[in-house]
Design a protein around this motif. Structure first.
Motif, mmCIF file in Angstrom:
data_model
loop_
_atom_site.group_PDB
_atom_site.id
_atom_site.type_symbol
_atom_site.label_atom_id
_atom_site.label_comp_id
_atom_site.label_asym_id
_atom_site.label_seq_id
_atom_site.Cartn_x
_atom_site.Cartn_y
_atom_site.Cartn_z
ATOM 1 N N SER B 4 40.358 41.430 43.950
ATOM 2 C CA SER B 4 41.585 41.797 44.664
ATOM 3 C C SER B 4 42.611 42.258 43.639
ATOM 4 C CB SER B 4 42.125 40.585 45.433
ATOM 5 O OG SER B 4 42.665 39.642 44.520
ATOM 6 N N ASN B 5 43.667 42.902 44.115
ATOM 7 C CA ASN B 5 44.728 43.304 43.193
ATOM 8 C C ASN B 5 45.361 42.087 42.520
ATOM 9 O OD1 ASN B 5 44.543 46.133 43.508
ATOM 10 N ND2 ASN B 5 45.534 45.951 45.511
ATOM 11 N N LEU B 6 45.477 40.983 43.269
ATOM 12 C CA LEU B 6 46.044 39.775 42.653
ATOM 13 C C LEU B 6 45.104 39.217 41.583
ATOM 14 C CD1 LEU B 6 48.414 37.802 42.533
ATOM 15 C CD2 LEU B 6 47.327 36.467 44.354
ATOM 16 N N ASP B 7 43.775 39.308 41.819
ATOM 17 C CA ASP B 7 42.822 38.917 40.760
ATOM 18 C C ASP B 7 43.109 39.712 39.481
ATOM 19 O OD1 ASP B 7 41.431 37.218 42.483
ATOM 20 O OD2 ASP B 7 39.913 38.731 42.992
ATOM 21 N N LEU B 8 43.325 41.005 39.638
ATOM 22 C CA LEU B 8 43.566 41.865 38.476
ATOM 23 C C LEU B 8 44.873 41.487 37.775
ATOM 24 C CD1 LEU B 8 42.459 45.238 40.101
ATOM 25 C CD2 LEU B 8 41.227 43.989 38.319
ATOM 26 N N VAL B 9 45.876 41.153 38.564
ATOM 27 C CA VAL B 9 47.142 40.703 37.975
ATOM 28 C C VAL B 9 46.930 39.402 37.208
ATOM 29 C CG1 VAL B 9 49.463 39.828 38.527
ATOM 30 C CG2 VAL B 9 48.589 41.880 39.671
ATOM 31 N N HIS B 10 46.143 38.499 37.779
ATOM 32 C CA HIS B 10 45.892 37.211 37.112
ATOM 33 C C HIS B 10 45.112 37.379 35.810
ATOM 34 C CE1 HIS B 10 46.525 34.733 41.029
ATOM 35 N NE2 HIS B 10 47.638 34.936 40.374
ATOM 36 N N GLU B 11 44.297 38.424 35.720
ATOM 37 C CA GLU B 11 43.567 38.660 34.468
ATOM 38 C C GLU B 11 44.513 39.096 33.358
ATOM 39 O OE1 GLU B 11 40.167 41.199 34.798
ATOM 40 O OE2 GLU B 11 39.345 40.071 36.480
ATOM 41 N N TYR B 164 37.861 46.850 24.176
ATOM 42 C CA TYR B 164 37.562 47.325 25.532
ATOM 43 C C TYR B 164 36.806 48.646 25.545
ATOM 44 C CZ TYR B 164 41.272 43.907 26.229
ATOM 45 O OH TYR B 164 42.033 42.787 26.184
ATOM 46 N N PRO B 165 35.720 48.790 24.740
ATOM 47 C CA PRO B 165 34.992 50.065 24.689
ATOM 48 C C PRO B 165 34.447 50.466 26.057
ATOM 49 C CG PRO B 165 33.694 48.285 23.712
ATOM 50 C CD PRO B 165 35.074 47.735 23.934
ATOM 51 N N GLY B 166 34.527 51.760 26.348
ATOM 52 C CA GLY B 166 33.936 52.309 27.572
ATOM 53 C C GLY B 166 34.696 52.025 28.851
ATOM 54 N N MET B 167 35.800 51.256 28.771
ATOM 55 C CA MET B 167 36.532 50.941 30.008
ATOM 56 C C MET B 167 37.486 52.079 30.374
ATOM 57 S SD MET B 167 37.247 46.830 29.761
ATOM 58 C CE MET B 167 37.170 46.533 31.535
ATOM 59 N N LEU B 168 37.922 52.094 31.648
ATOM 60 C CA LEU B 168 38.903 53.083 32.083
ATOM 61 C C LEU B 168 40.297 52.671 31.608
ATOM 62 C CD1 LEU B 168 37.592 53.807 35.706
ATOM 63 C CD2 LEU B 168 37.162 55.100 33.596
ATOM 64 N N ASP B 169 41.172 53.651 31.506
ATOM 65 C CA ASP B 169 42.469 53.448 30.854
ATOM 66 C C ASP B 169 43.554 54.160 31.670
ATOM 67 O OD1 ASP B 169 44.423 52.950 28.851
ATOM 68 O OD2 ASP B 169 42.946 53.268 27.265
ATOM 69 N N ASN B 170 44.818 54.022 31.257
ATOM 70 C CA ASN B 170 45.886 54.829 31.829
ATOM 71 C C ASN B 170 45.915 56.186 31.131
ATOM 72 O OD1 ASN B 170 47.794 51.835 32.110
ATOM 73 N ND2 ASN B 170 46.921 52.977 33.817
ATOM 74 N N VAL B 216 46.825 36.236 27.818
ATOM 75 C CA VAL B 216 46.192 35.278 26.908
ATOM 76 C C VAL B 216 44.841 35.889 26.558
ATOM 77 C CG1 VAL B 216 45.303 32.925 26.651
ATOM 78 C CG2 VAL B 216 47.380 33.340 28.002
ATOM 79 N N ARG B 217 44.581 36.073 25.282
ATOM 80 C CA ARG B 217 43.419 36.853 24.857
ATOM 81 C C ARG B 217 42.099 36.143 25.152
ATOM 82 N NH1 ARG B 217 44.814 41.108 20.925
ATOM 83 N NH2 ARG B 217 42.777 40.952 19.925
ATOM 84 N N ASP B 218 41.164 36.920 25.642
ATOM 85 C CA ASP B 218 39.803 36.423 25.829
ATOM 86 C C ASP B 218 38.864 37.238 24.941
ATOM 87 O OD1 ASP B 218 39.340 38.845 27.082
ATOM 88 O OD2 ASP B 218 39.347 38.016 29.094
ATOM 89 N N GLN B 219 37.568 37.014 25.074
ATOM 90 C CA GLN B 219 36.610 37.631 24.143
ATOM 91 C C GLN B 219 36.613 39.170 24.230
ATOM 92 O OE1 GLN B 219 35.968 35.718 26.659
ATOM 93 N NE2 GLN B 219 34.758 36.990 28.066
ATOM 94 N N ARG B 220 37.008 39.730 25.394
ATOM 95 C CA ARG B 220 36.987 41.186 25.520
ATOM 96 C C ARG B 220 38.003 41.863 24.611
ATOM 97 N NH1 ARG B 220 37.485 42.473 31.772
ATOM 98 N NH2 ARG B 220 39.036 40.840 31.549
ATOM 99 N N PRO B 275 42.344 45.477 31.368
ATOM 100 C CA PRO B 275 43.231 44.657 32.215
ATOM 101 C C PRO B 275 44.671 45.156 32.330
ATOM 102 C CG PRO B 275 41.820 43.231 30.901
ATOM 103 C CD PRO B 275 41.525 44.641 30.462
ATOM 104 N N ASN B 276 45.333 45.476 31.217
ATOM 105 C CA ASN B 276 46.744 45.839 31.368
ATOM 106 C C ASN B 276 46.928 47.266 31.893
ATOM 107 O OD1 ASN B 276 46.193 47.229 29.020
ATOM 108 N ND2 ASN B 276 48.057 46.562 27.949
#
Lengths: 320, 320
Positions: B4-11, B164-170, B216-220, B275-276
């Motif tokens: 959900s969009n809120l899930d994405l905000v929480h990440e 974050y290799p290969g991920m989509l971006d702004n 808060v940084r995670d392994q990604r 994420p951001n």
């Protein structure tokens, strides 16, 4: 030297933040009782201690805990039963003329939601600041944009209006009663306040988020002061063509003027706008690139305060 | 069932709020030392206890108070002197290879500001999560809007990029170094990352506020996890005509695609965005009437979390 935009935000978002001074915040909170409802874990509002003392709480419906500073509605297990208990309590207070704010009875019901967005109860609009519950409304900015730049449709409130008489306002603004969705509230208010036809509003209004803040009432709001009033205002932009002119449709609005951005800024700085209308315009200016990080020194503080995360559960208006 | 969009905000906004659970928040805060600078009353960042233990703090520059959990820079009384002390400490940590995040040295300096917006010091970009200081950046959404509706220019990050290799971006995104203003950072990054000419950006980019959150940084993110990273991203919309096509200009971006709103929503829900960058698009959708109170059940929680009032002083970029 007029008011800065941050001054205007502070006139609206007046409740302290824990993060600014935890000790001062804890001391401040001793001025309030928490409003609770049996069976709901969340605090639903803050009631000023003087209001707690002045109410004649029927003991069959309410439990007052002075040491924990809580006022708990213990009557009822359904919204209908709770509504009845609250209405009886308010009815008695009106007959006893206990509160100035209750003299402004509107016959509009404001909803209260629980932590999962569930409807808990509703109460008469003018009583909501006594309980410090979150209230919801819509504010829209109607504007035209052409070769002369952007100009805004700004109404002046009637001199005989009960609250904030004669002050400048947002193009369309109104409170949301129980069961109303933001967009339908906008459509209704746009006709009632600005004579904007339904088809024009449905075609041109764009949802643009919300502002949220915790107001604390002062004398300009009328009635008791220091009451807590957390508010969510859903904001809309309505871009109009030059041939569509908002007009007063009732006695609440005196006239509409088409103001340039510069004139609107001047009116803001000289304190001519109703406080929560100022912040809707500031949010509009931020979203439209008029206030920027390079020309507004308090850019970040303004944005974060105008999107305050309230201390209480808030509504969900999703249409299923 | 995607995110959900809120899930994405929480990440993205992962740090707890005092208001949600004061006791849990107080316990959580025992994991950190406060980063302070002699002569400044404000806390400037949160340093994870393990980081405090692993640093080899030169005692002539730093005072560590284990009982109050503070790390205070005591060396220097000017930014230049403080910068030297911080640089020496970091230089030593790099030589000792104490921290994985310091292997990603960027040779970019990030500023730290005091409570009145005054410049306190600067430090190497990759060290900023070790000190938990606020970082600043710009994120822009380039889009076209025609008879086919609104479509967004979305880049995919290179598969060889460090984070974050290969991920989509702004469409355009970048960090702001010391002395840079948001708009000039945007102009620079738009050319570097998307080959957008300066005149096009100056003519079409509109400032639209900011998002702020505490990551808060995670392994990604690479390197040590659980580091605190409060961020402010100034957001811009860039409406482009169909003849202007963003193109990669360096090895950081693989390609640009023109996605419909529906395709962008699907990519968000399937977690394809960094994420951001997700939250910048969610903010864009809210400001453009795509996410509304009637179709997004977490509308209010999303908006308030995306404009988090950070626990630290923040920058002012006003050009005098």
């Amino acid at each position: 030297m007029g008011k800065s935009n941050l001054d205007l935000v502070h006139e609206c978002d007046r409740f302290p933040y824990h993060q600014d001074d935890p000790a001062a915040y804890t001391t401040h909170m001793e001025k309030y009782h928490s409003f609770r409802v049996k069976g709901c874990d969340s605090i639903l509002g803050y009631i000023v201690n003087e209001v707690v003392d002045r109410f004649d709480w029927p003991t069959e419906s309410w439990a007052i805990d002075q040491s924990n500073r809580t006022v708990t509605l213990i009557a009822g297990s359904s919204p209908a039963e709770r509504n009845q208990a609250v209405a009886q309590t308010l009815d008695k207070a009106v007959k006893q003329d206990r509160f100035e704010v209750l003299r402004g009875w509107r016959d509009e019901l404001y909803p209260v939601f629980g932590p999962d967005g569930e409807f808990i109860l509703e109460m008469e609009r003018c009583a909501s600041p006594l309980f410090g519950i979150v209230s919801y409304g819509i504010h829209a900015t109607a504007y035209i944009e052409d070769e002369n730049g952007l100009r805004l449709w700004i109404p002046r409130r009637s001199k005989t209006k009960q609250t904030y008489p004669g002050m400048l306002d947002n193009s369309v603004a109104g409170g949301m009663s129980t069961g109303e969705t933001p967009f339908e509230c906008l459509v209704r208010e746009a006709m009632e306040e600005a004579s904007l036809p339904e088809d024009v509003v449905r075609a041109n209004a764009v949802a643009a988020g919300c502002v949220s803040y915790t107001y604390v009432r002062d004398q300009r709001a009328g009635g008791e002061t220091d009451l807590v009033q957390p508010e969510v205002e859903y904001v809309y932009d309505i871009k109009l063509s030059a041939d569509i002119v908002p007009k007063p449709n009732d006695s609440e609005v005196q006239e509409f003027c088409l103001l340039t951005v510069e004139d609107t800024k001047k009116a803001l700085a000289s304190g001519e706008f109703k406080p929560n209308c100022s912040v809707v315009l500031i949010d509009f200016f931020i979203r439209h690139g008029i206030l920027t990080p390079e020309n507004e020194k308090d850019f970040l503080e303004i944005i974060t305060k105008l999107h305050r995360r309230l201390e209480f559960p808030t509504a969900s208006h999703v249409i299923n």
